[in-house]
Design a protein around this motif. Sequence first.
Motif, PDB file in Angstrom:
ATOM      1  N   SER A  23      22.653   3.699  -0.835  1.00  0.00           N
ATOM      2  CA  SER A  23      21.899   4.838  -1.376  1.00  0.00           C
ATOM      3  C   SER A  23      20.757   4.327  -2.238  1.00  0.00           C
ATOM      4  CB  SER A  23      22.822   5.724  -2.220  1.00  0.00           C
ATOM      5  OG  SER A  23      23.213   5.022  -3.404  1.00  0.00           O
ATOM      6  N   ASP A  24      19.834   5.215  -2.591  1.00  0.00           N
ATOM      7  CA  ASP A  24      18.703   4.829  -3.445  1.00  0.00           C
ATOM      8  C   ASP A  24      19.191   4.253  -4.772  1.00  0.00           C
ATOM      9  OD1 ASP A  24      17.027   5.681  -1.471  1.00  0.00           O
ATOM     10  OD2 ASP A  24      16.352   7.494  -2.509  1.00  0.00           O
ATOM     11  N   ASP A  25      20.182   4.902  -5.379  1.00  0.00           N
ATOM     12  CA  ASP A  25      20.681   4.436  -6.675  1.00  0.00           C
ATOM     13  C   ASP A  25      21.282   3.037  -6.563  1.00  0.00           C
ATOM     14  OD1 ASP A  25      19.892   6.758  -7.918  1.00  0.00           O
ATOM     15  OD2 ASP A  25      21.861   7.708  -7.817  1.00  0.00           O
ATOM     16  N   GLU A  26      22.080   2.814  -5.536  1.00  0.00           N
ATOM     17  CA  GLU A  26      22.699   1.495  -5.370  1.00  0.00           C
ATOM     18  C   GLU A  26      21.658   0.439  -5.004  1.00  0.00           C
ATOM     19  OE1 GLU A  26      25.466   3.087  -2.574  1.00  0.00           O
ATOM     20  OE2 GLU A  26      27.181   2.708  -3.892  1.00  0.00           O
ATOM     21  N   SER A  27      20.653   0.832  -4.230  1.00  0.00           N
ATOM     22  CA  SER A  27      19.577  -0.104  -3.889  1.00  0.00           C
ATOM     23  C   SER A  27      18.826  -0.529  -5.140  1.00  0.00           C
ATOM     24  CB  SER A  27      18.611   0.532  -2.881  1.00  0.00           C
ATOM     25  OG  SER A  27      19.261   0.767  -1.647  1.00  0.00           O
ATOM     26  N   ARG A  28      18.614   0.423  -6.052  1.00  0.00           N
ATOM     27  CA  ARG A  28      17.956   0.072  -7.320  1.00  0.00           C
ATOM     28  C   ARG A  28      18.791  -0.928  -8.117  1.00  0.00           C
ATOM     29  NH1 ARG A  28      17.226   5.773  -7.429  1.00  0.00           N
ATOM     30  NH2 ARG A  28      15.095   6.374  -6.897  1.00  0.00           N
ATOM     31  N   VAL A  29      20.106  -0.754  -8.092  1.00  0.00           N
ATOM     32  CA  VAL A  29      20.991  -1.687  -8.790  1.00  0.00           C
ATOM     33  C   VAL A  29      20.871  -3.077  -8.184  1.00  0.00           C
ATOM     34  CG1 VAL A  29      23.403  -2.277  -9.237  1.00  0.00           C
ATOM     35  CG2 VAL A  29      22.634   0.081  -9.525  1.00  0.00           C
ATOM     36  N   ILE A  30      20.894  -3.160  -6.862  1.00  0.00           N
ATOM     37  CA  ILE A  30      20.792  -4.451  -6.169  1.00  0.00           C
ATOM     38  C   ILE A  30      19.488  -5.153  -6.540  1.00  0.00           C
ATOM     39  CG2 ILE A  30      20.571  -5.558  -3.908  1.00  0.00           C
ATOM     40  CD1 ILE A  30      22.344  -3.237  -2.809  1.00  0.00           C
ATOM     41  N   LEU A  31      18.384  -4.421  -6.462  1.00  0.00           N
ATOM     42  CA  LEU A  31      17.076  -5.018  -6.732  1.00  0.00           C
ATOM     43  C   LEU A  31      16.882  -5.337  -8.215  1.00  0.00           C
ATOM     44  CD1 LEU A  31      14.922  -2.836  -4.315  1.00  0.00           C
ATOM     45  CD2 LEU A  31      15.666  -5.194  -3.987  1.00  0.00           C
ATOM     46  N   THR A  32      17.437  -4.490  -9.083  1.00  0.00           N
ATOM     47  CA  THR A  32      17.355  -4.760 -10.523  1.00  0.00           C
ATOM     48  C   THR A  32      18.129  -6.023 -10.875  1.00  0.00           C
ATOM     49  OG1 THR A  32      17.121  -2.406 -11.055  1.00  0.00           O
ATOM     50  CG2 THR A  32      17.861  -3.865 -12.822  1.00  0.00           C
ATOM     51  N   ASN A  33      19.287  -6.210 -10.262  1.00  0.00           N
ATOM     52  CA  ASN A  33      20.074  -7.416 -10.515  1.00  0.00           C
ATOM     53  C   ASN A  33      19.333  -8.675 -10.062  1.00  0.00           C
ATOM     54  OD1 ASN A  33      22.256  -6.171 -11.736  1.00  0.00           O
ATOM     55  ND2 ASN A  33      23.389  -5.902  -9.822  1.00  0.00           N
ATOM     56  N   ILE A  34      18.557  -8.551  -8.998  1.00  0.00           N
ATOM     57  CA  ILE A  34      17.754  -9.691  -8.546  1.00  0.00           C
ATOM     58  C   ILE A  34      16.599  -9.937  -9.510  1.00  0.00           C
ATOM     59  CG2 ILE A  34      16.225 -10.533  -6.718  1.00  0.00           C
ATOM     60  CD1 ILE A  34      17.974  -9.013  -4.718  1.00  0.00           C
ATOM     61  N   ARG A  35      15.961  -8.867  -9.930  1.00  0.00           N
ATOM     62  CA  ARG A  35      14.805  -9.008 -10.818  1.00  0.00           C
ATOM     63  C   ARG A  35      15.171  -9.731 -12.115  1.00  0.00           C
ATOM     64  NH1 ARG A  35      10.785  -4.075 -12.815  1.00  0.00           N
ATOM     65  NH2 ARG A  35       9.286  -5.408 -13.903  1.00  0.00           N
ATOM     66  N   LYS A  36      16.375  -9.529 -12.590  1.00  0.00           N
ATOM     67  CA  LYS A  36      16.810 -10.148 -13.846  1.00  0.00           C
ATOM     68  C   LYS A  36      16.745 -11.669 -13.806  1.00  0.00           C
ATOM     69  CE  LYS A  36      20.114  -6.446 -15.016  1.00  0.00           C
ATOM     70  NZ  LYS A  36      21.571  -6.114 -15.103  1.00  0.00           N
ATOM     71  N   VAL A  37      16.902 -12.256 -12.608  1.00  0.00           N
ATOM     72  CA  VAL A  37      17.006 -13.719 -12.524  1.00  0.00           C
ATOM     73  C   VAL A  37      15.806 -14.362 -11.846  1.00  0.00           C
ATOM     74  CG1 VAL A  37      19.521 -13.712 -12.563  1.00  0.00           C
ATOM     75  CG2 VAL A  37      18.339 -13.509 -10.368  1.00  0.00           C
ATOM     76  N   MET A  38      14.794 -13.571 -11.538  1.00  0.00           N
ATOM     77  CA  MET A  38      13.608 -14.125 -10.881  1.00  0.00           C
ATOM     78  C   MET A  38      12.744 -14.902 -11.862  1.00  0.00           C
ATOM     79  SD  MET A  38      12.514 -10.900  -8.445  1.00  0.00           S
ATOM     80  CE  MET A  38      11.030 -11.726  -7.814  1.00  0.00           C
ATOM     81  N   GLY A  39      12.155 -15.992 -11.374  1.00  0.00           N
ATOM     82  CA  GLY A  39      11.194 -16.741 -12.155  1.00  0.00           C
ATOM     83  C   GLY A  39       9.813 -16.138 -12.008  1.00  0.00           C
ATOM     84  N   PRO A  40       8.811 -16.682 -12.705  1.00  0.00           N
ATOM     85  CA  PRO A  40       7.463 -16.112 -12.659  1.00  0.00           C
ATOM     86  C   PRO A  40       6.823 -16.165 -11.269  1.00  0.00           C
ATOM     87  CG  PRO A  40       7.484 -18.224 -13.821  1.00  0.00           C
ATOM     88  CD  PRO A  40       8.904 -17.815 -13.652  1.00  0.00           C
ATOM     89  N   ASN A  41       7.269 -17.096 -10.423  1.00  0.00           N
ATOM     90  CA  ASN A  41       6.692 -17.223  -9.085  1.00  0.00           C
ATOM     91  C   ASN A  41       7.677 -16.837  -7.978  1.00  0.00           C
ATOM     92  OD1 ASN A  41       4.137 -18.291  -9.994  1.00  0.00           O
ATOM     93  ND2 ASN A  41       5.217 -20.200 -10.444  1.00  0.00           N
ATOM     94  N   SER A  42       8.794 -16.252  -8.357  1.00  0.00           N
ATOM     95  CA  SER A  42       9.790 -15.847  -7.362  1.00  0.00           C
ATOM     96  C   SER A  42       9.290 -14.652  -6.560  1.00  0.00           C
ATOM     97  CB  SER A  42      11.111 -15.478  -8.043  1.00  0.00           C
ATOM     98  OG  SER A  42      11.669 -16.581  -8.714  1.00  0.00           O
ATOM     99  N   ARG A  43       9.805 -14.530  -5.357  1.00  0.00           N
ATOM    100  CA  ARG A  43       9.471 -13.405  -4.496  1.00  0.00           C
ATOM    101  C   ARG A  43      10.743 -12.804  -3.908  1.00  0.00           C
ATOM    102  NH1 ARG A  43       5.551 -13.913  -6.845  1.00  0.00           N
ATOM    103  NH2 ARG A  43       3.390 -14.213  -6.146  1.00  0.00           N
ATOM    104  N   VAL A  44      10.725 -11.481  -3.712  1.00  0.00           N
ATOM    105  CA  VAL A  44      11.796 -10.802  -2.981  1.00  0.00           C
ATOM    106  C   VAL A  44      11.270 -10.503  -1.585  1.00  0.00           C
ATOM    107  CG1 VAL A  44      13.239  -8.752  -2.807  1.00  0.00           C
ATOM    108  CG2 VAL A  44      12.801  -9.762  -5.037  1.00  0.00           C
ATOM    109  N   LEU A  45      11.986 -10.958  -0.579  1.00  0.00           N
ATOM    110  CA  LEU A  45      11.598 -10.716   0.807  1.00  0.00           C
ATOM    111  C   LEU A  45      12.630  -9.776   1.433  1.00  0.00           C
ATOM    112  CD1 LEU A  45       9.755 -11.322   3.198  1.00  0.00           C
ATOM    113  CD2 LEU A  45      11.097 -13.387   3.648  1.00  0.00           C
ATOM    114  N   ILE A  46      12.214  -8.535   1.676  1.00  0.00           N
ATOM    115  CA  ILE A  46      13.106  -7.525   2.256  1.00  0.00           C
ATOM    116  C   ILE A  46      12.801  -7.404   3.742  1.00  0.00           C
ATOM    117  CG2 ILE A  46      13.800  -5.099   2.246  1.00  0.00           C
ATOM    118  CD1 ILE A  46      13.052  -5.003  -0.708  1.00  0.00           C
ATOM    119  N   HIS A  47      13.781  -7.709   4.561  1.00  0.00           N
ATOM    120  CA  HIS A  47      13.632  -7.703   6.021  1.00  0.00           C
ATOM    121  C   HIS A  47      14.525  -6.585   6.552  1.00  0.00           C
ATOM    122  CE1 HIS A  47      13.537 -10.433   9.876  1.00  0.00           C
ATOM    123  NE2 HIS A  47      13.085  -9.214  10.093  1.00  0.00           N
TER     124      HIS A  47
END
Length: 378
Positions: free
Chosen positions: A332-356
């Motif tokens: 769901s949208d809410d759970e997707s936000r949780v997944i992406l927020t959890n990733i954002r917390k650990v990203m470095g300044p040059n990290s990228r999220v690749l959604i396929h």
Amino acid sequence: MTDQNEVKVEALLSIINSSAHDAIAEYKNTGHGVPGVDAGTLHPLDFATDTLALRKAIRLLEGACEQLNTILAPPQHTTYNFINNYNWACIDVAVQSRIADVLDKHPEGLSVDALADAVNLDKTKIARVLRVLALRGCFKEVKRDVFANTRLSLVLRSTSNVGSCIRTQRDFPKYAAVLYETMVDQEFAKSHEVEKAPRTFALKKEGKNNGYWEMNDEEHDIFHKSMMGYSEVQNSSAVLHHYPWDNVSSVVDVGSGIGAMSIPLAKMFPHLRITDQDLPETLKLSRSTWEKKAPEALLSGHVEFVPLNFLEESPVAGKDVYYLRNVIHGWSDDESRVILTNIRKVMGPNSRVLIHDCVLLRPFQEPVVEANEFSKGC
């Protein structure tokens, strides 16, 4: 005065012609020519890792043919065809009884009598099922009551990942049949949670209380093999050729499964340090798959397996790319936000999220998020 509807038909005919020629060119570029509808072997392009140009051509061809039929056929014909399609049931018979496996040992063909004995099914019903599929190029009747494999039926073999993918679809019509019921049911109607999907509703009607992701060991194994098959169906490996992996040093495969994407990635770009993250039971299967398919990556120390529940915790920190393949669409949208927020917390300044993943575009307006050229071809 110009008839605008006729103009559209002519435009569709032009798209069909040009996209078909583009597809022909892609096949001819392999040096093997265009595959025959009755071919008994796979074409080298069928499981190539990069068929993006062919996919784009086929996507246009299928879409234009569909629109052309919708315009020119009577509406009752088209709408009835929406539901009067039982190819899936015939495919299910072929997959469950492993007909393609039996015929694989008889490339010149096998009589329906011998085939029926081999799979322990009625010969008349088997013949009818195979004739329905043969009309679509899946199996062929080489002479009366003698059947053989074709390029399409070869992917139904039990050894095929795609065959496993198709096998997992067999209950989907049962789930789809209760879609309307879930939309008017008091408990399910307003929910967008995975646990309130039609699958859960259908199982509940049968007296089963399985959670959406509850599976036994055998079901887990089939599911993950089917995910590898789905990757082949979608030609997901094209991302290996259309993303600048040479400029990347570390990748986290979030919700990695058993390595359907990370294994070929490691083979093509051995410099990458890859982290597979999924639930613990999945990672056990993943390590076993790596040992069979990419032992050199394990020996080099370039791959690690780190358990992760992406709804409750973050993946490993500070990596270059966080890759999610066929993950977001299942939540769901809410759970997707949780997944992406959890990733954002650990990203470095040059990290990228690749959604396929798959995106359903609206025909009447441009999407808010523009798809790139790669995604448009998938």
